[in-house]
Scaffold this active site. Sequence first.
Site, short mmCIF file in Angstrom:
data_model
loop_
_atom_site.label_atom_id
_atom_site.label_comp_id
_atom_site.label_asym_id
_atom_site.label_seq_id
_atom_site.Cartn_x
_atom_site.Cartn_y
_atom_site.Cartn_z
N ASP A 14 0.82 -1.20 0.00
CA ASP A 14 0.00 0.00 0.00
C ASP A 14 0.86 1.26 0.00
O ASP A 14 1.98 1.26 0.52
CB ASP A 14 -0.90 -0.01 1.24
CG ASP A 14 -2.13 0.86 1.07
OD1 ASP A 14 -2.36 1.35 -0.05
OD2 ASP A 14 -2.87 1.04 2.06
N ARG A 18 0.10 7.60 -2.77
CA ARG A 18 0.38 8.66 -1.80
C ARG A 18 1.85 9.03 -1.80
O ARG A 18 2.22 10.20 -1.69
CB ARG A 18 -0.07 8.21 -0.40
CG ARG A 18 -1.56 8.35 -0.15
CD ARG A 18 -1.99 7.65 1.10
NE ARG A 18 -2.12 6.21 0.90
CZ ARG A 18 -2.41 5.35 1.85
NH1 ARG A 18 -2.55 5.77 3.11
NH2 ARG A 18 -2.55 4.07 1.59
N THR A 60 -9.58 -7.26 -7.46
CA THR A 60 -10.77 -7.23 -8.30
C THR A 60 -11.46 -5.88 -8.22
O THR A 60 -12.16 -5.48 -9.16
CB THR A 60 -11.76 -8.33 -7.85
OG1 THR A 60 -11.95 -8.25 -6.43
CG2 THR A 60 -11.22 -9.71 -8.19
N ASN A 62 -9.82 -3.03 -8.07
CA ASN A 62 -8.99 -2.00 -8.71
C ASN A 62 -9.47 -1.62 -10.11
O ASN A 62 -9.06 -0.58 -10.65
CB ASN A 62 -7.54 -2.45 -8.77
CG ASN A 62 -6.82 -2.41 -7.44
OD1 ASN A 62 -5.81 -3.07 -7.24
ND2 ASN A 62 -7.35 -1.63 -6.49
N TRP A 63 -10.34 -2.43 -10.71
CA TRP A 63 -10.87 -2.07 -12.03
C TRP A 63 -11.67 -0.78 -11.99
O TRP A 63 -11.88 -0.14 -13.02
CB TRP A 63 -11.75 -3.20 -12.57
CG TRP A 63 -11.03 -4.46 -12.87
CD1 TRP A 63 -11.07 -5.62 -12.15
CD2 TRP A 63 -10.14 -4.72 -13.97
NE1 TRP A 63 -10.26 -6.58 -12.72
CE2 TRP A 63 -9.69 -6.06 -13.84
CE3 TRP A 63 -9.70 -3.95 -15.05
CZ2 TRP A 63 -8.81 -6.65 -14.75
CZ3 TRP A 63 -8.82 -4.54 -15.96
CH2 TRP A 63 -8.39 -5.87 -15.81
N ARG A 182 1.25 -5.08 6.00
CA ARG A 182 0.60 -4.03 5.22
C ARG A 182 1.34 -2.73 5.45
O ARG A 182 1.57 -2.33 6.59
CB ARG A 182 -0.87 -3.86 5.58
CG ARG A 182 -1.51 -2.76 4.72
CD ARG A 182 -3.01 -2.80 4.71
NE ARG A 182 -3.52 -1.84 3.72
CZ ARG A 182 -4.73 -1.88 3.18
NH1 ARG A 182 -5.56 -2.85 3.52
NH2 ARG A 182 -5.10 -0.97 2.29
N ARG A 188 -6.19 -2.91 7.75
CA ARG A 188 -7.27 -3.79 7.31
C ARG A 188 -6.70 -4.75 6.28
O ARG A 188 -5.62 -4.51 5.73
CB ARG A 188 -8.43 -2.99 6.74
CG ARG A 188 -8.07 -2.09 5.57
CD ARG A 188 -9.27 -1.29 5.08
NE ARG A 188 -8.93 -0.48 3.92
CZ ARG A 188 -8.44 0.75 3.98
NH1 ARG A 188 -8.22 1.32 5.17
NH2 ARG A 188 -8.15 1.43 2.88
N SER A 190 -8.47 -5.88 3.46
CA SER A 190 -8.91 -5.48 2.12
C SER A 190 -9.17 -6.66 1.17
O SER A 190 -8.68 -6.67 0.04
CB SER A 190 -7.89 -4.52 1.49
OG SER A 190 -7.83 -3.33 2.25
N GLU A 201 -0.38 -13.87 11.71
CA GLU A 201 0.00 -12.69 12.47
C GLU A 201 -0.03 -11.47 11.56
O GLU A 201 0.40 -11.53 10.40
CB GLU A 201 1.41 -12.86 13.04
CG GLU A 201 1.55 -13.98 14.06
CD GLU A 201 0.88 -13.64 15.38
OE1 GLU A 201 0.87 -12.45 15.76
OE2 GLU A 201 0.36 -14.55 16.05
#
Length: 235
Positions: A14, A18, A60, A62-63, A182, A188, A190, A201
């Site tokens: 992720d 940004r 899926t 991201n489309w 992440r 989360r 996602s 973990e």
Amino acid sequence: MENKIPTHVAIIMDGNGRWARARGMPRTYGHAEGARRVADVTGAAGELGIKYVTVYAFSTENWSRAEEEVGALMKLFRSYLKTCTKDADENDMRIRVIGDRTRLDPDIQDAISRVEEHTRSYSRVTLTLAINYGGRDELTRAVKKLARDVRSGSLECDEVTPETIGSYLDAPDIPDPDLLIRTCGEQRISNFLLWQLAYTELYFTDVAWPDFGAAELREAVEAYGNRDRRFGGVK
């Protein structure tokens, strides 16, 4: 406490967009830099003794992003699939892809097949790319296949166990992740590996994916190794 090395690390990469915006660059620049990190982190994983790395490359959902961004990501996949065999050859790295390939363009599907076949015998570390992947979509596809087998008579309803369901998933031979990382501060999962993460973990870091490297991976593994994992109430 002896430091434990996870067998399988899953990563939600992720923060590419940004990271790019903070530098006055388009989101596509962040994705390109993030792609370069995959080889670095997978190589570091192999050095640590991690056998499997699974990265969330394209979901899926991201489309629904801007057409320009989706197009840039598909172009990035094409480029990566053409060049990753060199890294695979040098690092004894097997490459696999999970997700629904049918929505991908035929040339990308062909490139995936070629890369998987070329690296099939490599065994130091397995890199699994989740492309057009969603945990709910994977489970839906698995249930449909299972239902067809029940209807055909090759499988009895009473024979269905958690292990049976697991065998219908995209990569049933890969062990469940021991550690999920992440990046970029979100906490989360996602829709990633919903079945497989049951006892995984979780590790969250504020570092954006393009800045995540070998040192950050070692820090995550060290945190994992210092945890006292308990299952089923056993202490």
